[in-house]
Design a protein around this motif. Sequence first.
Motif, mmCIF file in Angstrom:
data_model
loop_
_atom_site.group_PDB
_atom_site.id
_atom_site.type_symbol
_atom_site.label_atom_id
_atom_site.label_comp_id
_atom_site.label_asym_id
_atom_site.label_seq_id
_atom_site.Cartn_x
_atom_site.Cartn_y
_atom_site.Cartn_z
ATOM 1 N N LEU A 15 0.857 -1.173 0.000
ATOM 2 C CA LEU A 15 0.000 0.000 0.000
ATOM 3 C C LEU A 15 0.899 1.230 0.000
ATOM 4 N N LYS A 16 0.739 2.091 -1.005
ATOM 5 C CA LYS A 16 1.545 3.309 -1.102
ATOM 6 C C LYS A 16 0.772 4.485 -0.518
ATOM 7 N N LYS A 37 -8.890 1.023 3.466
ATOM 8 C CA LYS A 37 -7.865 0.008 3.712
ATOM 9 C C LYS A 37 -7.136 0.189 5.047
ATOM 10 N N VAL A 38 -7.488 1.244 5.791
ATOM 11 C CA VAL A 38 -6.770 1.513 7.043
ATOM 12 C C VAL A 38 -6.832 0.325 7.989
ATOM 13 N N ARG A 39 -8.032 -0.255 8.170
ATOM 14 C CA ARG A 39 -8.174 -1.375 9.106
ATOM 15 C C ARG A 39 -7.462 -2.641 8.621
ATOM 16 N N ASP A 40 -7.029 -2.660 7.362
ATOM 17 C CA ASP A 40 -6.291 -3.816 6.842
ATOM 18 C C ASP A 40 -4.791 -3.713 7.097
ATOM 19 N N PRO A 63 3.375 -2.940 3.932
ATOM 20 C CA PRO A 63 2.930 -4.295 3.576
ATOM 21 C C PRO A 63 1.411 -4.405 3.732
ATOM 22 N N TYR A 64 0.745 -4.933 2.705
ATOM 23 C CA TYR A 64 -0.718 -4.962 2.709
ATOM 24 C C TYR A 64 -1.212 -6.367 2.401
ATOM 25 N N ASP A 65 -1.890 -6.962 3.383
ATOM 26 C CA ASP A 65 -2.475 -8.297 3.201
ATOM 27 C C ASP A 65 -3.769 -8.360 4.005
ATOM 28 N N PRO A 66 -4.922 -8.173 3.362
ATOM 29 C CA PRO A 66 -6.206 -8.137 4.061
ATOM 30 C C PRO A 66 -6.535 -9.425 4.808
ATOM 31 N N GLY A 83 -13.436 3.236 11.213
ATOM 32 C CA GLY A 83 -14.532 2.274 11.165
ATOM 33 C C GLY A 83 -15.705 2.795 10.366
ATOM 34 N N GLY A 84 -16.017 4.095 10.547
ATOM 35 C CA GLY A 84 -17.117 4.691 9.805
ATOM 36 C C GLY A 84 -16.881 4.679 8.310
ATOM 37 N N VAL A 85 -15.649 4.962 7.882
ATOM 38 C CA VAL A 85 -15.315 4.961 6.453
ATOM 39 C C VAL A 85 -15.329 3.540 5.898
ATOM 40 N N LYS A 86 -14.786 2.604 6.636
ATOM 41 C CA LYS A 86 -14.736 1.214 6.171
ATOM 42 C C LYS A 86 -16.141 0.655 5.931
#
Length: 399
Positions: A5-6, A28-31, A100-103, A122-125
């Motif tokens: 994630l850039k 993607k923040v929570r990921d 590093p991004y891995d959901p 959380g609200g955005v997700k």
Amino acid sequence: MSEILKIKAIQEVVNGVTVYTGWVEGKKVRDVAKIVHITRDGEYIHGYQRSELPKHIDSITDYVESKNSTILANLVIGFNNTVTFEPIMPGSEFGYLYVPYDPEKPSSELPGAIVDGQQRSGGVKNSHHDSYPLPVSIFISENEADYVQQFLILNLGKPLTTVQLNALALYGDIYKPPALAEKAFPLSLCEELGFRNPESPLFGLIKSNGNKDGIIAESSITEFVVNVRRQILSTLDVRVYQELDDKTKQEFVQILINFWQAVAEVFSDDWNNKSRDMKRTYITHGTSVIGFSYLCRHMLRVFQTPSKNIGNESVLSSELPSCKFFVKELSLIKEHCHFSKGYWTLGLARNPDVQDLPYSRRWNDFQNTTSEKQLFSTNILRLYEIQKGWREDYPIYID
């Protein structure tokens, strides 16, 4: 599958600390960043965040999904050292953070932690948007204290819960405002008595962060410590608690252990019947605990005044008051205490129609309020003074 994630960011050094400001994909923040809630692992407390507020998150989602919505308040995220910054050209402060991004990764393995903004993220997700960028401030650290410090500074003006404040006060390597620092000492002794020292009669009994099965409120024990602190310090010939070293702090703890061992011994039937619901005895009720604090303080004065304590330990014969000393003193009032049956005769009620109307309270009718604690403490001290022979029985008038 692991990706990258850039995050577009500007690098800045503030007071020797490198920080980054930019924009991150809010969906993607929570990921990539977890929520670190307060937990306990044995004697150790971790984390700082309270539980999420579903209604708050829902209201943010409603706003995010409204026309022309935007969130301008920065999230604050800390990342570990797997995250790197690459400038767009050598020496530039503009560039990208590579995360590093891995959901599919479990929360515990995510590279980041949200220090501020768990409700917004959380609200955005939860919103229907495919993309919704959020402003973000970022630091990189492997030290949990850095995360706690940032959380504390960001939330100084917010109504933190008692659980959060108590947990934050116990972190040793962070700056604390004076009011929070003042809480740290009695809380550290609570930790020692309730979680670290198996010789303590209170071990495992204090209801605290991560120990919901405890039967004695943490606030009652911290109030006990505050009430006896000055007298114990005097016994140890220490001026203020900040001057305690490892040896004298351990002696401080030992005096508390000796007193509570004596309580458990003198009032053994009640102590063995203690429970969370207080249905069988009030020996561990907050009102009783505070009454014991006043007794302990008074007994420490007696220990330091040999002329008032003929026939028992004093500073002339012992360095510290032992459990045996407290047992002998508490035994003086044992037969006059009613923690599980009967009535406490508390004094005389002020009544314009009846002069000197006796006032009593059933053993389990006390409330955990300031006035009730004061009433109980005044009465139990009266019993002690009478049994010591310092005074004749005297009336306590109750409005």
